[in-house]
Design a protein around this motif. Sequence first.
Motif, mmCIF file in Angstrom:
data_model
loop_
_atom_site.group_PDB
_atom_site.id
_atom_site.type_symbol
_atom_site.label_atom_id
_atom_site.label_comp_id
_atom_site.label_asym_id
_atom_site.label_seq_id
_atom_site.Cartn_x
_atom_site.Cartn_y
_atom_site.Cartn_z
ATOM 1 N N MET A 200 0.823 -1.198 0.000
ATOM 2 C CA MET A 200 0.000 0.000 0.000
ATOM 3 C C MET A 200 0.866 1.260 0.000
ATOM 4 S SD MET A 200 -3.343 0.075 2.305
ATOM 5 C CE MET A 200 -4.044 -1.478 1.846
ATOM 6 N N GLU A 202 3.935 1.286 -1.124
ATOM 7 C CA GLU A 202 4.591 1.299 -2.433
ATOM 8 C C GLU A 202 3.649 1.838 -3.495
ATOM 9 O OE1 GLU A 202 7.881 -2.262 -1.964
ATOM 10 O OE2 GLU A 202 6.074 -2.624 -3.139
ATOM 11 N N ALA A 203 2.369 1.446 -3.389
ATOM 12 C CA ALA A 203 1.387 1.934 -4.359
ATOM 13 C C ALA A 203 1.312 3.453 -4.294
ATOM 14 C CB ALA A 203 0.017 1.321 -4.087
ATOM 15 N N SER A 204 1.333 3.978 -3.082
ATOM 16 C CA SER A 204 1.270 5.426 -2.912
ATOM 17 C C SER A 204 2.483 6.104 -3.553
ATOM 18 C CB SER A 204 1.178 5.763 -1.430
ATOM 19 O OG SER A 204 1.220 7.148 -1.242
ATOM 20 N N ALA A 205 3.668 5.538 -3.289
ATOM 21 C CA ALA A 205 4.892 6.092 -3.869
ATOM 22 C C ALA A 205 4.865 5.952 -5.388
ATOM 23 C CB ALA A 205 6.110 5.381 -3.289
ATOM 24 N N ASP A 206 4.368 4.817 -5.852
ATOM 25 C CA ASP A 206 4.310 4.537 -7.284
ATOM 26 C C ASP A 206 3.440 5.563 -8.001
ATOM 27 O OD1 ASP A 206 4.876 2.545 -9.472
ATOM 28 O OD2 ASP A 206 2.689 2.503 -9.522
#
Lengths: 296, 328
Positions: A200, A202-206
Motif C-alpha cells: 500500500m 509502495e502503491a502510494s509512492a508509485d
Amino acid sequence: MTAPAILPARGVSDRLTGVFWRRPNVLLALLGSLAALLLQSFYSIDEFSGVVKQEFTLKTYAELFRPQNLDIILRTLVMAAVVTMACAVLAFPIAYFAARYARGPWKAAFYLGVMLPLWSSYLVKVYAWKLILAKEGILGWAADGTGTSFIINGILSVPGLEGSSLSTSPFGTFLVFVYVWLPYMILPMQASLERVPTSMLEASADLGATRSQTFRSVILPLALPGVIAGSIFTFSLTHIIPQIVGDSARFIGLAVYQQQGTAGNIPLAAAFAVVPILIMLVYLALAKRAGAFDAL
Amino acid sequence: MTNAVEFSNVSRHFGLIKAVDGVDLAIAEGSFFAMLGPSGSGKTTCLRLISGFEKPTGGQIRIFGEDVSNTPPHLRNVNTVFQDYALFPHMNVRDNVAYGLMVKGMGRVARHAKAEEMLALVKLDAYGDRKPAQLSGGQRQRVALARALVNEPRVLLLDEPLGALDLKLREAMQDELKALQHRLGLTFVFVTHDQHEALSMADHLAVFNDGKIAQIGTPQDIYDRPATRFVADFVGSSNVLPPALTRALGGPEAWASLRPEATRLATTGPVRGRVTALRYLGSGTRVVLDANGTEIAALVPSGQPVPAEGETTAIAFEPSALHLMAGA
C-alpha cells in the motif's frame, strides 16, 4: 429449547461463554451497575439533612455547572486532550518502528519494553515519578549538574504550571499521565499499523506521492482507529495520580471519589461519573463523522 | 524505435542471494511482455527493478532510452498494478483512482472527472462511491488498473495480475487486459507463474530460472523450440528426451524435446513402452509410456482408440518434431 452443544464445554470459561450465549440477558447484570449509576445521578441530596431524595430531578446535573465543578470538568478535559496528543505524538514513531521494521528479537524487546511497566504496581510507578520529579530528585540533580535548571524553572514559571518543583506542578501530573497511558496508546496503534501492507505504501509512492503525502493520506488515516482506541483510555484519568504528583487540583476521578466518600453526595458523584461517558460518546461520534473509522 | 525497457547486464543481489543475475532484456514499445518463472526465479524482482522499488546492484536499466538506474519510482513514467491490488481501504473507489492526480495537486473536480473517465474505461462507471471492501475480487482488480492508468504511464507493470481470481473470471480478464492494452497502445509488462496465462496473453515472454533468463521469445518460439530442459519442463508439457534416447531416435547425442501432440500411437515405431498412466483431458487422452525408464507422453485425439494401462505400444512422430536443446 436450547440446541445441544456440539463441542463439550471444557473449563469454567467455556461454560461461562455458554451461559452468556444461551441467556444473553445475564449480560444485562453487568450493565446493571451502570444503570444504577445513571439512576443515582437523577436523584438529589437534601442539603440540610444530607439524605438522598429518591425523586427524579435534574438539580444534581445543574450543580455540575457551578464554577468550582465546571472548573474540574474543564481541567480534566484539557488535561485529557493534552495527554492524548502527547501520547499520540510519542507513541507513533515507536509503534511505527515496531510495526514496520522490528523483527524477531527486536519485536520481542518491543513488546517487553512496552508491557513490562504494566506488570508493576501503578502506585509504585507514581511514587517513583514523584521522586524523579522532586526538587532533590534525579531530574533536578541532573539539571543542576549540567546547568540546565533554567529549563525546569522556565516550565515552572509558565502561568498554570507553577509549583515549587516539577512534582508539585501540573506539568508533573501531565508527565505521569503520559507515562502511565503511553502503552495503551502504543499497542492499538501498532496493531493498526501492522495491518497496513507494504504494497500500500509502495502503491502510494508509485502513484507519485512523496513520503509526507503517503504519511498524511495513507498511514495516518489507517492508524487513526488505533489512535482513537488509545485515546479512549487516556480519558479515564484516575484520581490517584493528581493526588500524589501535582498541585492537588481536582480532576473528575478525584471529585467522584470525594463526593461519594468524604462528602457522601452519591448523586453528585454519579453525575460527575456520567460526564466522561458523555464526553467519550460525543468524541466517538465526532470521530466517526470525520471518517476516523473508515479504515476498519 | 527505442525500446520501452532495456536491461543491460542487470543484477540485484541480496547479500549472497542472487535474485537477479546478469539479465539482458529488451521490451519493445507497445508490446505485451510476460515474465514467466517459478517462485524465486527473479521475475518479480525484475518487475520491481523496472518500477524502481529495487535498485540494481549492477548493470543499467533504461526506460525509453533514459538511464533510470537511480531514479525513484515516482519519477519514472511507469505504474504498477499490485498483486494484492493495494487499494486504500479508507478511500472510496473514485478517490482511489484519483489518488495519483491528488498527490500531484490537481483540483477535486478535475481529478474526479478524470477518475470517472478511467472507471468507465474499466467498466466500473457506477462504482465510484463504493469502498474497496464492497467490491468483488474482479472489480478490485479493475480499480487497481484504473488507478495505475490515471497517471498515463508509458509502461504498465502488472504483478501476478490475475492470481487471486477464479478460473472463469481469470479467462475473462485475460481477454479484457489484452483488449485494453491494444486500445491504449501501451507497453504492458506482467509477471506470472502460470504458463498458460503467459502463452495466451503475451506477444513476447522471458522465462526466468535462478535469477537468469532461460529463454526469451514469442510464445511460439518458447513452446515449439524450448532452448533448455528447464524451459521445456516448465512451459507446457513437453517430453524431455535424454541424449541417449535422442540418438536412439536418429538424432545427435543431445537433450531434445518432443511435444505430446506431435506424436501418434503406432504398432511399430522408434519408441516402444508399456502404458503406465492415462489421463482424459476432454479434447483427447494423454497416454504415458515407460520407454526403458524414460517417461514419454503422447496425446491421442478424442475419437481414436486408446490403449489400456499395462499394454505395450509404440509412438511415432515426424523427425522434424524432435527439437534439440542446449545442455542445461
